[in-house]
Structure formats: C-alpha cells, structure tokens
Design a protein around this motif. Structure first.
Motif, PDB file in Angstrom:
ATOM      1  N   ASN A   1       0.819  -1.212   0.000  1.00 52.47           N
ATOM      2  CA  ASN A   1       0.000   0.000   0.000  1.00 52.47           C
ATOM      3  C   ASN A   1       0.850   1.257   0.000  1.00 52.47           C
ATOM      4  O   ASN A   1       0.319   2.361   0.018  1.00 52.47           O
ATOM      5  CB  ASN A   1      -0.912   0.032   1.231  1.00 52.47           C
ATOM      6  N   THR A   2       2.169   1.088   0.034  1.00 55.53           N
ATOM      7  CA  THR A   2       3.084   2.216   0.120  1.00 55.53           C
ATOM      8  C   THR A   2       3.867   2.341  -1.184  1.00 55.53           C
ATOM      9  O   THR A   2       3.753   1.500  -2.070  1.00 55.53           O
ATOM     10  CB  THR A   2       4.061   2.004   1.295  1.00 55.53           C
ATOM     11  N   GLU A   3       4.694   3.380  -1.277  1.00 59.26           N
ATOM     12  CA  GLU A   3       5.500   3.607  -2.476  1.00 59.26           C
ATOM     13  C   GLU A   3       6.546   2.515  -2.648  1.00 59.26           C
ATOM     14  O   GLU A   3       6.873   2.126  -3.767  1.00 59.26           O
ATOM     15  CB  GLU A   3       6.187   4.969  -2.365  1.00 59.26           C
ATOM     16  N   PHE A   4       7.084   2.016  -1.530  1.00 62.28           N
ATOM     17  CA  PHE A   4       8.109   0.978  -1.574  1.00 62.28           C
ATOM     18  C   PHE A   4       8.093   0.189  -0.273  1.00 62.28           C
ATOM     19  O   PHE A   4       7.451   0.573   0.704  1.00 62.28           O
ATOM     20  CB  PHE A   4       9.508   1.581  -1.800  1.00 62.28           C
ATOM     21  N   ILE A   5       8.824  -0.932  -0.276  1.00 64.56           N
ATOM     22  CA  ILE A   5       9.044  -1.729   0.920  1.00 64.56           C
ATOM     23  C   ILE A   5      10.507  -2.159   0.884  1.00 64.56           C
ATOM     24  O   ILE A   5      11.050  -2.419  -0.195  1.00 64.56           O
ATOM     25  CB  ILE A   5       8.093  -2.950   0.984  1.00 64.56           C
ATOM     26  N   LYS A   6      11.151  -2.175   2.022  1.00 60.13           N
ATOM     27  CA  LYS A   6      12.554  -2.574   2.061  1.00 60.13           C
ATOM     28  C   LYS A   6      12.656  -4.088   1.882  1.00 60.13           C
ATOM     29  O   LYS A   6      11.762  -4.835   2.270  1.00 60.13           O
ATOM     30  CB  LYS A   6      13.206  -2.129   3.362  1.00 60.13           C
ATOM     31  N   LEU A   7      13.764  -4.511   1.290  1.00 59.87           N
ATOM     32  CA  LEU A   7      13.939  -5.913   0.940  1.00 59.87           C
ATOM     33  C   LEU A   7      13.767  -6.842   2.134  1.00 59.87           C
ATOM     34  O   LEU A   7      13.045  -7.833   2.058  1.00 59.87           O
ATOM     35  CB  LEU A   7      15.307  -6.127   0.284  1.00 59.87           C
ATOM     36  N   ASP A   8      14.408  -6.531   3.254  1.00 55.49           N
ATOM     37  CA  ASP A   8      14.289  -7.419   4.416  1.00 55.49           C
ATOM     38  C   ASP A   8      12.858  -7.459   4.941  1.00 55.49           C
ATOM     39  O   ASP A   8      12.357  -8.511   5.333  1.00 55.49           O
ATOM     40  CB  ASP A   8      15.288  -7.051   5.520  1.00 55.49           C
ATOM     41  N   GLN A   9      12.164  -6.332   4.887  1.00 57.70           N
ATOM     42  CA  GLN A   9      10.769  -6.294   5.326  1.00 57.70           C
ATOM     43  C   GLN A   9       9.874  -7.108   4.399  1.00 57.70           C
ATOM     44  O   GLN A   9       8.936  -7.759   4.842  1.00 57.70           O
ATOM     45  CB  GLN A   9      10.269  -4.848   5.398  1.00 57.70           C
TER      46      GLN A   9
END
Length: 72
Positions: free
Chosen positions: A7-15
């Motif tokens: 739902n966001t612009e991006f997500i960090k790889l580990d997350q």
C-alpha cells in the motif's frame, strides 16, 4: 510466482521477506540477503535496506519468486 501487494510507495527488501513469510524473522532475512540467496530483477542483491517498488521481482534461492504490485 506470487504477487505481493503493498500500500506504500516501496518496501525494504528485508521487510518484504518477512511480510511474505519467506523469512521467519529479521535475522533470517538478513542472513539470506548477506549469503547472496536473494535476487532483485535477476541480479543478486546484498542490500537489505534496498527499496523494492511495484513491478520489481524478488527471488529467493530454493524458495520462490515474488512480484511486487501496488494494492488497489
């Protein structure tokens, strides 16, 4: 290949690895990334804080391939 909606612009790889259930914990995700088991769009990625955006493909050696998509 499994679609993962964000739902966001991006997500960090580990997350992403934790969110998708591939990694049971942050330390598991960190280990997979550092060991070179994770590819981003076909290239090995060792940056656990790498921003993953809709359209990116993440694959984990011996596990699965994920396609990140924007939630409607």
């Amino acid at each position: 290949m499994e679609n993962i909606e964000i739902n966001t612009e991006f997500i960090k790889l580990d997350q992403l690895l934790k969110f998708s259930g591939i990694a049971g914990s942050g330390s598991d995700a960190k280990a997979m990334i550092q060991e070179g088991m994770v590819t981003l769009n076909g290239e090995v990625c060792t940056q656990r804080g790498k921003k993953i955006r809709p359209g990116d493909r993440v694959a984990v050696e011996g596990a699965c391939e994920l396609q990140v998509v924007q939630a409607p």
